[in-house]
Design an enzyme around this catalytic site. Structure first.
Site, mmCIF file in Angstrom:
data_model
loop_
_atom_site.group_PDB
_atom_site.id
_atom_site.type_symbol
_atom_site.label_atom_id
_atom_site.label_comp_id
_atom_site.label_asym_id
_atom_site.label_seq_id
_atom_site.Cartn_x
_atom_site.Cartn_y
_atom_site.Cartn_z
ATOM 1 N N CYS A 3 0.948 -1.273 -0.111
ATOM 2 C CA CYS A 3 0.132 -0.087 0.086
ATOM 3 C C CYS A 3 0.842 1.314 0.097
ATOM 4 O O CYS A 3 0.703 2.229 -0.618
ATOM 5 C CB CYS A 3 -1.274 0.058 1.190
ATOM 6 S SG CYS A 3 -0.205 -0.631 2.633
ATOM 7 N N HIS A 36 -2.131 6.439 4.237
ATOM 8 C CA HIS A 36 -0.920 6.473 4.376
ATOM 9 C C HIS A 36 -0.251 7.877 4.004
ATOM 10 O O HIS A 36 -0.436 8.159 2.684
ATOM 11 C CB HIS A 36 -0.081 5.271 3.881
ATOM 12 C CG HIS A 36 -0.415 3.830 4.396
ATOM 13 N ND1 HIS A 36 -1.035 3.782 5.498
ATOM 14 C CD2 HIS A 36 -0.062 2.963 3.931
ATOM 15 C CE1 HIS A 36 -1.016 2.501 5.716
ATOM 16 N NE2 HIS A 36 -0.544 1.963 4.802
HETATM 17 N N1 NDP Z 1 -4.442 -3.345 5.202
HETATM 18 C C1 NDP Z 1 -3.967 -2.840 4.036
HETATM 19 O O1 NDP Z 1 -4.095 -1.597 4.127
HETATM 20 C C2 NDP Z 1 -3.287 -3.615 3.146
HETATM 21 C C3 NDP Z 1 -3.073 -5.422 3.291
HETATM 22 N N2 NDP Z 1 -2.535 -5.741 2.306
HETATM 23 C C4 NDP Z 1 -2.541 -7.265 2.077
HETATM 24 O O2 NDP Z 1 -3.755 -7.699 2.026
HETATM 25 C C5 NDP Z 1 -3.902 -8.898 2.980
HETATM 26 C C6 NDP Z 1 -5.186 -8.679 3.822
HETATM 27 O O3 NDP Z 1 -4.702 -7.583 4.646
HETATM 28 P P1 NDP Z 1 -5.782 -7.371 6.026
HETATM 29 O O4 NDP Z 1 -6.961 -7.357 5.220
HETATM 30 O O5 NDP Z 1 -5.156 -6.009 6.333
HETATM 31 O O6 NDP Z 1 -5.540 -8.427 6.994
HETATM 32 P P2 NDP Z 1 -6.408 -8.962 8.040
HETATM 33 O O7 NDP Z 1 -5.511 -9.563 9.148
HETATM 34 O O8 NDP Z 1 -7.539 -7.876 8.686
HETATM 35 O O9 NDP Z 1 -7.430 -10.205 7.180
HETATM 36 C C7 NDP Z 1 -7.068 -11.369 7.091
HETATM 37 C C8 NDP Z 1 -8.079 -12.225 6.483
HETATM 38 O O10 NDP Z 1 -7.444 -13.438 6.055
HETATM 39 C C9 NDP Z 1 -8.376 -14.444 6.500
HETATM 40 N N3 NDP Z 1 -7.725 -15.598 7.114
HETATM 41 C C10 NDP Z 1 -6.684 -15.964 7.965
HETATM 42 N N4 NDP Z 1 -6.523 -16.972 8.168
HETATM 43 C C11 NDP Z 1 -6.766 -17.688 7.114
HETATM 44 C C12 NDP Z 1 -6.878 -19.308 6.574
HETATM 45 N N5 NDP Z 1 -6.131 -20.369 7.261
HETATM 46 N N6 NDP Z 1 -7.727 -19.351 5.602
HETATM 47 C C13 NDP Z 1 -8.418 -18.399 5.063
HETATM 48 N N7 NDP Z 1 -8.431 -17.390 5.285
HETATM 49 C C14 NDP Z 1 -7.653 -16.752 6.409
HETATM 50 C C15 NDP Z 1 -9.036 -13.937 7.659
HETATM 51 O O11 NDP Z 1 -10.130 -14.540 8.196
HETATM 52 P P3 NDP Z 1 -10.920 -14.787 9.541
HETATM 53 O O12 NDP Z 1 -11.416 -13.446 9.770
HETATM 54 O O13 NDP Z 1 -11.730 -15.917 9.364
HETATM 55 O O14 NDP Z 1 -9.837 -14.986 10.589
HETATM 56 C C16 NDP Z 1 -9.345 -12.635 7.078
HETATM 57 O O15 NDP Z 1 -10.528 -12.569 6.356
HETATM 58 C C17 NDP Z 1 -2.607 -9.105 3.512
HETATM 59 O O16 NDP Z 1 -1.769 -10.042 2.733
HETATM 60 C C18 NDP Z 1 -1.922 -7.884 3.426
HETATM 61 O O17 NDP Z 1 -0.683 -7.919 3.819
HETATM 62 C C19 NDP Z 1 -2.046 -5.295 1.138
HETATM 63 C C20 NDP Z 1 -2.031 -3.972 1.006
HETATM 64 C C21 NDP Z 1 -2.688 -2.862 2.151
HETATM 65 N N1 PHD Z 2 2.294 -3.411 5.526
HETATM 66 C C1 PHD Z 2 1.222 -2.569 5.118
HETATM 67 C C2 PHD Z 2 0.100 -3.331 4.633
HETATM 68 C C3 PHD Z 2 0.384 -4.668 3.910
HETATM 69 O O1 PHD Z 2 0.073 -5.651 4.458
HETATM 70 O O2 PHD Z 2 1.280 -4.583 3.064
HETATM 71 P P1 PHD Z 2 1.825 -5.851 2.439
HETATM 72 O O3 PHD Z 2 0.766 -6.734 1.490
HETATM 73 O O4 PHD Z 2 2.863 -5.535 1.463
HETATM 74 O O5 PHD Z 2 2.274 -6.692 3.388
HETATM 75 C C4 PHD Z 2 1.043 -1.786 6.188
HETATM 76 O O6 PHD Z 2 1.346 -2.067 7.314
HETATM 77 O O7 PHD Z 2 0.253 -0.517 5.969
#
Ligand code: NDP
Ligand code: PHD
Length: 363
Positions: free
Chosen positions: A154, A254
């Site tokens: 992000c 951010h």
């Molecule tokens: N937040 C952000 O701004 C950004 C995030 N990302 C990336 O996006 C992805 C999601 O981030 P974010 O939403 O912040 O993370 P969260 O921790 O908020 O959400 C994680 C999700 O993964 C699910 N999950 C966890 N374990 C499993 C499993 N064993 N099998 C299937 N699903 C599972 C969770 O489900 P449950 O609720 O059931 O545990 C939940 O829906 C990550 O890879 C992160 O690095 C990238 C850019 C920006």
């Molecule tokens: N690391 C970013 C969000 C994120 O999960 O990025 P990435 O998918 O590159 O791990 C943050 O902390 O704001």
């Protein structure tokens, strides 16, 4: 008039920070309807409203609340035209591979495949042309095969947006430093940043973030080479980035304080730099993608802007806001960049990529 048939969309990791943003953005989308939601086995079998701990300012859309969450297995998503992934990176690798192997189209936020040379790494207001890699790979395939597109980190998304028109107009950037002030929604919700860690505080470390920013910029700003059907990364001579990343008590958005020096002399003026960013129109907008912002980069002149609470929703969160553009006594210029981390930095980027895939008839 015949009814518009929407494409079916699935969301993996639907309960998380990024997943919740997908739910909001898909609720009233003109081209996609939310069809399947997946999360961990802890959530599977529950109605979405019972599985999720909703943390968005906007209310949970009724259209999603009764959907029963399933496990992230390709067989449950077989009817989807596109599957968005907001999966925890610890599990995304295997799950997303199974989906692609089963002929599904995955647009992923997870970091696992970003460095794969066969996977475009796309910030849709910057480099949708890298999707030609997929178009040229699948064009001669007779049977339906899956493919994957990754969305960047992000903080990287906010950084590359203003760099794109600047490099196009003024040539390579020799050196760039970026100091980030990253929102807590970026850390996800499971478990998320605890109040005691972030209240009245700044945490000067985000695991792996600096390395991702320094590397991903080179792939996103690299070029798609038609003859070899590959993405050519920028070299260290074409851009060198040093990032320092901090978590701050902001909900969404951010902020990045950046300084940079062009390779060519003489450097442009402040006014030329501002003009190049303001005039930039992204390819996704030119192609008519409904979520694409008419102005991808909004340049503000007020001395105390951009600010996350006031400016993160510009262009509905799909635009990047730049302010305080000025000369730097060591580099050429310094400025402040703000981007919405779960919209243009994550879920919104996924939606815009899918709109582009639809416009190019790849889904
Ligand atoms: N937040 C952000 O701004 C950004 C995030 N990302 C990336 O996006 C992805 C999601 O981030 P974010 O939403 O912040 O993370 P969260 O921790 O908020 O959400 C994680 C999700 O993964 C699910 N999950 C966890 N374990 C499993 C499993 N064993 N099998 C299937 N699903 C599972 C969770 O489900 P449950 O609720 O059931 O545990 C939940 O829906 C990550 O890879 C992160 O690095 C990238 C850019 C920006
Ligand atoms: N690391 C970013 C969000 C994120 O999960 O990025 P990435 O998918 O590159 O791990 C943050 O902390 O704001």
């Amino acid at each position: 008039m015949s009814p518009i048939i929407k494409k079916k969309a699935g969301v993996l990791g639907a309960t998380g920070s990024v997943g919740q943003r997908f739910i909001l953005l898909l609720a009233e989308h003109p081209d996609f309807e939310l069809s399947v939601l997946g999360a961990s086995p802890r959530s599977a079998g529950k109605k979405y409203k019972d599985a999720v701990t909703w943390k968005q300012v906007d209310l949970l859309p009724e259209s999603s609340s009764e959907i029963v969450v399933c496990e992230c297995k390709a067989e449950y998503f077989a009817d989807c035209d596109v599957v968005f992934s907001g999966l925890d990176a610890d599990f995304a690798g295997e799950i997303e591979k199974e989906f692609v192997d089963n002929g599904l189209v995955i647009v992923s936020n997870a970091k696992n495949y970003r460095r794969d040379p066969n996977v475009p790494l796309v910030v849709p207001i910057v480099n949708v042309d890298h999707i030609d890699l997929i178009e040229n790979t699948i064009k001669n395939q007779t049977d339906k095969k899956g493919f994957q597109i990754c969305i960047s980190n992000c903080s990287t998304a906010g950084l590359v947006a203003p760099l794109k028109p600047l490099i196009e107009k003024f040539g390579p950037i020799e050196f760039l430093t970026a100091t980030t002030l990253q929102a807590i929604s970026g850390a996800g919700f499971s478990p998320g940043v605890s109040g005691i860690d972030i209240l009245d505080n700044i945490v000067p470390y985000i695991s792996g973030e600096e390395e991702k920013m320094e590397w991903e910029v080179k792939k996103i700003l690299g070029s798609y080479e038609t003859s070899s059907n590959e993405i050519k990364l920028l070299s260290d001579k074409e851009i060198k980035v040093s990032a320092q990343c901090n978590r701050v008590p902001v909900s969404d958005g951010h902020t990045e304080c950046i300084s940079f020096k062009f390779k060519s002399r003489p450097a442009p003026s402040v006014e030329q730099v501002k003009q190049a960013m303001s005039e930039y129109v992204c390819d996704a907008y030119k192609l008519g993608c409904p979520s694409a912002p008419p102005h991808s980069i909004i340049v503000l002149d007020e001395a105390n802007r951009p600010q996350p609470r006031l400016d993160r929703n510009r262009g509905n969160g799909y635009a990047v806001t730049v302010g305080r553009v000025r000369e730097d006594p060591i580099f050429d210029f310094k400025m402040v960049v703000l981007s919405h981390n779960t919209i243009i930095g994550a879920a919104g980027a996924g939606i815009l990529i899918a709109e582009y895939l639809l416009a190019k008839r790849l889904i």
